[in-house]
Design an enzyme around this catalytic site. Structure first.
Site, PDB file in Angstrom:
ATOM      1  CG  ASN A 146      -0.126  -0.115   2.503  1.00 29.78           C
ATOM      2  OD1 ASN A 146       1.107  -0.193   2.461  1.00 29.78           O
ATOM      3  ND2 ASN A 146      -0.778  -0.110   3.635  1.00 29.78           N
ATOM      4  NE  ARG A 147       5.030   6.166  -1.614  1.00 33.76           N
ATOM      5  CZ  ARG A 147       5.574   6.687  -0.514  1.00 33.76           C
ATOM      6  NH1 ARG A 147       5.575   5.981   0.596  1.00 33.76           N
ATOM      7  NH2 ARG A 147       6.118   7.878  -0.542  1.00 33.76           N
ATOM      8  CG  LEU A 148       0.978   3.739   4.006  1.00 33.14           C
ATOM      9  CD1 LEU A 148      -0.216   3.748   4.950  1.00 33.14           C
ATOM     10  CD2 LEU A 148       1.681   5.102   4.041  1.00 33.14           C
ATOM     11  CG  HIS A 149       7.114   1.067   1.186  1.00 32.32           C
ATOM     12  ND1 HIS A 149       6.422   0.031   0.599  1.00 32.32           N
ATOM     13  CD2 HIS A 149       7.186   2.053   0.255  1.00 32.32           C
ATOM     14  CE1 HIS A 149       6.094   0.373  -0.640  1.00 32.32           C
ATOM     15  NE2 HIS A 149       6.542   1.589  -0.869  1.00 32.32           N
ATOM     16  N   PRO A 171       7.720   6.547   5.223  1.00 32.44           N
ATOM     17  CG  PRO A 171       6.027   5.116   4.502  1.00 32.44           C
ATOM     18  CD  PRO A 171       6.451   5.957   5.667  1.00 32.44           C
TER      19      PRO A 171
END
Ligand SMILES: Cc1cc2nc3c(=O)[nH]c(=O)nc-3n(C[C@H](O)[C@H](O)[C@H](O)COP(=O)(O)O)c2cc1C
Length: 230
Positions: free
Chosen positions: A196-199, A230
């Site tokens: 979800n791009r929230l690494h 992130p």
């Protein structure tokens, strides 16, 4: 020229991964965590060169340059690699020993960034490792004036053949201007990719006097750790 469609690449990267949380780090010390991630990378069959990392150096005139090298050891205080001591990277390290090492492990979707200071290994250690390498690689290292301009491929092959002739089938290959470096890290980042791009990004570094104690946590062996957005 045909265009390369990069949008479809996104599909290839989709793989669910557990969140990387502080409470799941068994020992809050970067070498321990690095070795644990490295072992997983080594055991992942798709990762063909888990020890490959991008080494970044800085020139005398402050321009960065980067290239891949192979890590040959993880010591108590750093990681080692070997190269030609006359190469561009070696010259840059000579004038500025601050370097960065970046590992990327797909399909684990993990990146490890190390920043530290590089220093030459002893001649004994370099010599020992050099002579463990296949003889053909030893000859190749002697033959190649790494990073220098050469007229063509034949030139390299000719130097190699001349060395082979001179040494004969059993001659010991002399150590050229070549050897190892130890990178002693003072900063590590462990990055775990999420879908979800929230690494997840957790860094380990040495403490600073103005650290915010609510955000920066004490780890082991004098390290502190914190989470970055992130
Ligand atoms: C996967 C990979 C591993 C490499 N490993 C090394 C290495 O361990 N040592 C080395 O000197 N060059 C290695 N090379 C070659 C370097 O990337 C580079 O071409 C060479 O060291 C010259 O770099 P320089 O001119 O910036 O000094 C490797 C290249 C690749 C793609």
């Amino acid at each position: 020229m045909a265009t390369v469609d990069l949008t479809s690449l996104r599909l290839k990267y989709r793989s669910e991964k557990d969140k990387f949380l502080e409470e799941n780090i068994a020992v809050k010390e970067p070498f321990h965590l690095f070795k644990s991630w490295l072992s997983e990378a080594v055991e992942t069959p798709e990762i063909l060169e888990p020890n490959a990392f991008c080494l970044s150096t800085v020139s005398k005139t402050n321009f960065p340059s980067a290239r891949f090298v192979l890590m040959k050891g993880v010591e108590d205080d750093g990681v080692t690699f070997f190269t030609n001591y006359g190469s561009r990277k070696a010259q840059e390290i000579e004038s500025n020993p601050n370097v960065a090492a970046t590992f990327y492990w797909l399909p684990l979707r993990r990146q490890v960034r190390i920043e530290g200071v590089a220093s030459k290994l002893s001649r004994e250690k370099s010599e020992e490792y050099f002579h463990q390498r296949p003889r053909a690689s030893q000859i190749g290292a002697v033959a190649s004036p790494q990073s220098q301009t050469i007229p063509n491929r034949d030139h390299l092959d000719k130097i190699e053949n001349d060395i082979k002739e001179k040494l004969g089938p059993d001659g010991v290959v002399p150590l050229p201007n070549w050897g190892g470096y130890l990178i002693k890290p003072h900063w590590f980042e462990f990055w775990q990719g999420q879908t979800n791009r929230l690494h997840d990004r957790i860094i380990f570094r040495r403490p600073k006097s103005d650290d915010n104690k609510e955000l920066v946590h004490d780890g082991e062996n004098g390290w502190v750790y914190e989470r970055l957005a992130p």
